[in-house]
Write a protein that holds these residues in place. Structure first.
Motif, PDB file in Angstrom:
ATOM      1  N   ASP A   1     -24.514 -13.830 -12.006  1.00  0.00           N
ATOM      2  CA  ASP A   1     -25.726 -14.243 -12.723  1.00  0.00           C
ATOM      3  C   ASP A   1     -25.548 -15.598 -13.413  1.00  0.00           C
ATOM      4  O   ASP A   1     -26.484 -16.395 -13.474  1.00  0.00           O
ATOM      5  N   ASP A   2     -24.351 -15.849 -13.923  1.00  0.00           N
ATOM      6  CA  ASP A   2     -24.085 -17.118 -14.607  1.00  0.00           C
ATOM      7  C   ASP A   2     -23.694 -18.245 -13.642  1.00  0.00           C
ATOM      8  O   ASP A   2     -23.362 -19.350 -14.073  1.00  0.00           O
TER       9      ASP A   2
ATOM     10  N   LEU B   1     -29.279  -9.108  -6.813  1.00  0.00           N
ATOM     11  CA  LEU B   1     -28.026  -9.251  -7.554  1.00  0.00           C
ATOM     12  C   LEU B   1     -27.048  -8.131  -7.179  1.00  0.00           C
ATOM     13  O   LEU B   1     -25.860  -8.356  -6.945  1.00  0.00           O
ATOM     14  N   PHE B   2     -27.591  -6.919  -7.073  1.00  0.00           N
ATOM     15  CA  PHE B   2     -26.757  -5.780  -6.698  1.00  0.00           C
ATOM     16  C   PHE B   2     -26.178  -5.965  -5.294  1.00  0.00           C
ATOM     17  O   PHE B   2     -24.991  -5.704  -5.052  1.00  0.00           O
TER      18      PHE B   2
ATOM     19  N   VAL C   1     -27.849  -7.894 -18.342  1.00  0.00           N
ATOM     20  CA  VAL C   1     -27.699  -8.165 -16.901  1.00  0.00           C
ATOM     21  C   VAL C   1     -27.342  -6.875 -16.166  1.00  0.00           C
ATOM     22  O   VAL C   1     -27.903  -6.559 -15.115  1.00  0.00           O
ATOM     23  N   VAL C   2     -26.432  -6.097 -16.741  1.00  0.00           N
ATOM     24  CA  VAL C   2     -26.019  -4.847 -16.108  1.00  0.00           C
ATOM     25  C   VAL C   2     -27.167  -3.848 -16.076  1.00  0.00           C
ATOM     26  O   VAL C   2     -27.386  -3.152 -15.091  1.00  0.00           O
TER      27      VAL C   2
ATOM     28  N   ASN D   1     -14.450  -9.401 -32.250  1.00  0.00           N
ATOM     29  CA  ASN D   1     -13.706 -10.119 -31.212  1.00  0.00           C
ATOM     30  C   ASN D   1     -13.438 -11.570 -31.602  1.00  0.00           C
ATOM     31  O   ASN D   1     -12.373 -12.103 -31.304  1.00  0.00           O
TER      32      ASN D   1
ATOM     33  N   ASP E   1     -17.991  -3.910 -12.729  1.00  0.00           N
ATOM     34  CA  ASP E   1     -19.394  -4.168 -12.385  1.00  0.00           C
ATOM     35  C   ASP E   1     -19.993  -5.188 -13.342  1.00  0.00           C
ATOM     36  O   ASP E   1     -20.692  -6.117 -12.930  1.00  0.00           O
ATOM     37  N   LYS E   2     -19.722  -4.980 -14.632  1.00  0.00           N
ATOM     38  CA  LYS E   2     -20.272  -5.886 -15.641  1.00  0.00           C
ATOM     39  C   LYS E   2     -19.741  -7.302 -15.424  1.00  0.00           C
ATOM     40  O   LYS E   2     -20.495  -8.278 -15.492  1.00  0.00           O
TER      41      LYS E   2
ATOM     42  N   ASP F   1     -12.513  -6.737 -24.943  1.00  0.00           N
ATOM     43  CA  ASP F   1     -13.565  -6.829 -25.965  1.00  0.00           C
ATOM     44  C   ASP F   1     -14.034  -5.443 -26.410  1.00  0.00           C
ATOM     45  O   ASP F   1     -14.307  -5.216 -27.587  1.00  0.00           O
TER      46      ASP F   1
ATOM     47  N   LEU G   1     -21.322  -8.792 -12.028  1.00  0.00           N
ATOM     48  CA  LEU G   1     -22.752  -9.070 -12.153  1.00  0.00           C
ATOM     49  C   LEU G   1     -22.986 -10.283 -13.042  1.00  0.00           C
ATOM     50  O   LEU G   1     -23.809 -11.146 -12.731  1.00  0.00           O
ATOM     51  N   ASN G   2     -22.254 -10.371 -14.146  1.00  0.00           N
ATOM     52  CA  ASN G   2     -22.453 -11.514 -15.040  1.00  0.00           C
ATOM     53  C   ASN G   2     -21.898 -12.813 -14.457  1.00  0.00           C
ATOM     54  O   ASN G   2     -22.493 -13.875 -14.649  1.00  0.00           O
TER      55      ASN G   2
ATOM     56  N   LYS H   1     -19.515  -6.223 -32.397  1.00  0.00           N
ATOM     57  CA  LYS H   1     -18.601  -6.540 -31.301  1.00  0.00           C
ATOM     58  C   LYS H   1     -18.278  -8.032 -31.300  1.00  0.00           C
ATOM     59  O   LYS H   1     -17.113  -8.423 -31.136  1.00  0.00           O
TER      60      LYS H   1
ATOM     61  N   ASP I   1     -25.030 -10.191 -21.660  1.00  0.00           N
ATOM     62  CA  ASP I   1     -24.140  -9.562 -20.677  1.00  0.00           C
ATOM     63  C   ASP I   1     -24.517  -8.101 -20.440  1.00  0.00           C
ATOM     64  O   ASP I   1     -24.457  -7.605 -19.312  1.00  0.00           O
TER      65      ASP I   1
ATOM     66  N   LEU J   1     -30.289  -5.722 -13.820  1.00  0.00           N
ATOM     67  CA  LEU J   1     -30.004  -6.188 -12.453  1.00  0.00           C
ATOM     68  C   LEU J   1     -31.144  -7.018 -11.909  1.00  0.00           C
ATOM     69  O   LEU J   1     -31.592  -6.810 -10.782  1.00  0.00           O
ATOM     70  N   LYS J   2     -31.591  -7.947 -12.738  1.00  0.00           N
ATOM     71  CA  LYS J   2     -32.782  -8.733 -12.373  1.00  0.00           C
ATOM     72  C   LYS J   2     -32.608  -9.461 -11.038  1.00  0.00           C
ATOM     73  O   LYS J   2     -31.538  -9.802 -10.655  1.00  0.00           O
TER      74      LYS J   2
ATOM     75  N   SER K   1     -31.927  -4.414  -5.063  1.00  0.00           N
ATOM     76  CA  SER K   1     -31.970  -5.662  -5.849  1.00  0.00           C
ATOM     77  C   SER K   1     -31.006  -6.700  -5.285  1.00  0.00           C
ATOM     78  O   SER K   1     -29.929  -6.384  -4.791  1.00  0.00           O
TER      79      SER K   1
END
Lengths: 472, 472
Positions: free
Chosen positions: A437-438, A384-385, B467-468, B434, A429-430, A464, A433-434, B430, B464, B471-472, A382
């Protein structure tokens, strides 16, 4: 000096052999008993995990027993994943941006033999082959074993018993069937099975592909991987759904179907495997399972370790490494409590502390390994990966002391526990990736700025999650 | 009309009785077989789940079988949690800001009898009590049962067999031990056990506490709850660690220790339970386990449902509700596929589609129930948690069509699956926790502004995570 306890270890695979060696070095009398014949004296089965990935945590266990230098002679370094696409194009995705971080392909039987040889040289070790464990008397550290040569059942007992008898552990089954305590247990099968195949060496004994990488052909639901052997061959593993898929083991029932499948999905691999169809039908198909359980010990008399306590799927290359790390952790706990109760060892305390210290980590690597199954087959390709991996490589190359990817945390950082690696690695990773993506990491930023943003975001992700967990 | 199949249902508890009734209504010949004696003819055991919480999903199942009005006569509405502190002070934490959303206390044997009576009135139902299932022939929909009256073993068989024989299911054990397919299985025990006790009615048959609430005494590691019965009594359940805690079952071995424990932790409850010590030692201590497994069916011949397929801990009050919802989902799937293959029903398809549709939801409610165990014993008393609940109550009261708490999604929204409720509910929790912790919801804001911020933040949390995952 007080004579130390007699320990009966069930299962002379990698974990049991290293444990025997280490406990003998500590001065215990050890009887190691194994259901299979002595692998140093028989032909090996085809198609059963011929090689494995050895990395830092495993090497730490071998170092503890002073056998790491010998083991390294069996190692072939692999610096990254060599990704093969359907057209046969390849690109190398390195495991780390730091040049000293790599994993090793090592022969399972070769390493097992080395450990058995070393253990056998100790005068306080007795090794018995060809005796299958039928049942264990958990309260009395004894077991009934079938001598496959005579067909007769015999009993062995000791002061304590440790089961290192693998994923299908008889000792663990005795715990499961024992009704005097609550035994939490989980066996989870993937929908995929695996089959081992071989890329032979050339006639001149040369490798037919780059031996410095773990080769991978990711195809969404199915995947092929290959690891090099010392003799110039590669051991290839096909991971494929059992059923309910365009290509699956249930449908690959003829040589034609196997060949046309490989021709379509793995054409470059096919050219390296002249006798593919023959191998395909000669070698068994194995299941892929995760086993977790607790407690690992009972009565301060019996304990399970290694795959017997926590079998994992092979996708992080950590099965053997986790088992060797078990031996390291067990040794540390033993060091703390050995002989501390009026000169005696309270084994109940040793076993309980060991589990308390270790269980969360083996649970973590089990989950990481399943994560990686999905990552390898689906995500490696992928976009993004790949952007994430590229960024991480740059971070690791530019700021080697400041950034460690999840893979590096798990594979190359033996001082960080698996649990911590999972927590930090997933958060990182989160975050990355975000951020990608953003569109929050822009071309204009320096690598240093990007790293600062990633670190800040990772901290936020961890914070969080912590708020929900702790409800402070 | 084609004669429909003969179905053998093993286990005449709540799920098996409702399933029998419904399948008989659909025209099947049903044999329902149960190991216990007919509960309409024998004295009830003390200390075994005398009452349960019935809410929307369960009522939906009863409605499907046309028995909801009768069942409601057995119900006592509970509008919230009545929290008791150590000084005996109480405050009501409502389950929802909407006045029509409440749960019901209902007698387990009372409801079971109602279902058995209704099933028995059908001419195509046969009920056999006092026959324990020893083993099941999964491929042939038959089982061996021990007739406890005669001591003899007998066989029963049918076209298909459905195991609704509870958490200790014999049918599931036959699947576990059957080696012809991979059976994923998990049994997880909490470190806590439970014991049922009673607050008797007054001499005049009156309730000694508010009957309109589920009473709860949260104390960190341990917890007491109480649900009202129609006769003026309350069934009380103590949840307590087995061991390794200041107070635990292992240490409460004398009347004195039990009384001084209650005096310190639950003084107001103690005054309502004149014969506490006697009850404590007369009633059994039970374990708290979660069971998950897959597949639920094999050979299109045998299936498990209800607790046999997915036993959960009681902390969401959803065990019975989930089992009744099983019957609803199964009925819907059956409706879609019944007789659709040249006039016949492909049971393999029915069973597979049922699991495909249902497994993710029963896994979700299992996880939610464990979450709620921690929430009830630890968090109910936390300041942050209380702020969240207060805000959610205001949202639900002011914007009843716009906001549903996790609890409401699970308990009062039968159109939302458990899986969706888990996903949305966790994200919402969550987000709110937060936002409060970060001080982002200020006094000056209107409730409407706060709701908009919470909704935005919830969306971000879900994004969020997505996305993880993707992994589009």
């Amino acid at each position: 000096m007080k004579i130390k306890e007699h320990i009966l270890i069930v299962g002379a695979g990698l974990c049991g052999s290293l444990l025997t060696l280490r406990l003998a070095q500590r001065g215990y009398m050890v009887t190691l008993i194994e259901k299979r014949p002595d692998l140093r004296q028989v032909e090996q089965d085809a198609g059963r995990s011929i090689n494995l990935a050895l990395s830092d945590r495993g090497l730490r266990g071998l170092r503890l027993a002073g056998i790491d230098s010998e083991a390294k002679k069996l190692c072939i370094p692999m610096h990254g994943r060599m990704i093969h696409d359907r057209q046969g194009n390849t690109f190398l995705s390195k495991y780390s941006g730091r040049s000293n971080e790599y994993i090793n392909s090592i022969s399972r039987p070769g390493l097992n033999m080395l450990l058995l040889d070393a253990a056998e040289q100790m005068s306080n070790v007795e090794i018995i082959f060809n005796h299958g464990c039928k049942s264990v008397d958990l309260e009395n550290a004894s077991g009934t074993f079938k001598n496959y040569s005579t067909g007769k059942e015999v009993n062995y007992s000791a002061d304590i018993l440790i089961g290192t008898d693998g994923a299908g552990s008889s000792v663990r089954k005795s715990m499961f069937n024992h009704k005097k305590f609550l035994f939490s247990f989980s066996q989870q099968w993937l929908t995929h099975g695996y089959k081992e195949l071989e890329i032979p060496a050339t006639k001149e004994g040369k490798y037919r592909a780059d031996k410095g990488a773990l080769h991978i052909w990711p195809r969404g639901e199915d995947m092929l991987i290959a690891l090099p052997n010392l003799d110039g061959s590669f051991t290839v593993t096909l991971f494929l759904p059992y059923s309910n898929s365009e290509y699956c083991f249930d449908k690959l029932t003829t040589a034609d179907s196997v060949l046309s499948y490989f021709k379509k999905e793995f054409p470059d691999a096919l050219t390296l495997m002249p006798n593919l169809a023959e191998q395909f039908f000669a070698n068994p198909t194995g299941p892929l399972g995760t086993i977790k359980c607790s407690p690992w010990n009972c009565y301060g008399k019996s304990l399970i370790m290694g795959d017997a306590a926590h079998a994992i799927v092979p996708f992080y290359g950590q099965g053997m490494n986790a088992s060797f790390e078990d031996v390291v952790v067990f040794d540390e706990i033993l060091e703390s409590f050995e002989g501390k109760e009026n000169g005696s060892t309270n084994w109940n305390t040793v076993f309980s502390e060991y589990e308390k210290n270790r269980l969360k980590d083996t649970n973590a690597i089990a989950d990481l390994a399943v994560d990686n199954f999905h990552e390898m087959k689906e995500h490696t390709a992928s976009e993004l990966f790949q952007k994430k991996r590229k960024l991480e490589m740059s971070f690791e190359a530019e700021f080697p002391m400041d950034y460690y990817s999840k893979y590096s945390l798990v594979t190359f950082n033996e001082k960080i526990t698996y649990e911590e690696a999972l927590k930090r690695g997933r958060a990182q990773d989160k975050a990355i990736l975000n951020l990608i993506d953003d569109g929050k990491l822009t071309e204009e930023m320096s690598l240093e700025e990007k790293l600062a943003i990633v670190k800040k975001e990772t901290k936020d992700v961890l914070h969080d999650d912590a708020v929900v967990r702790n409800l402070k």
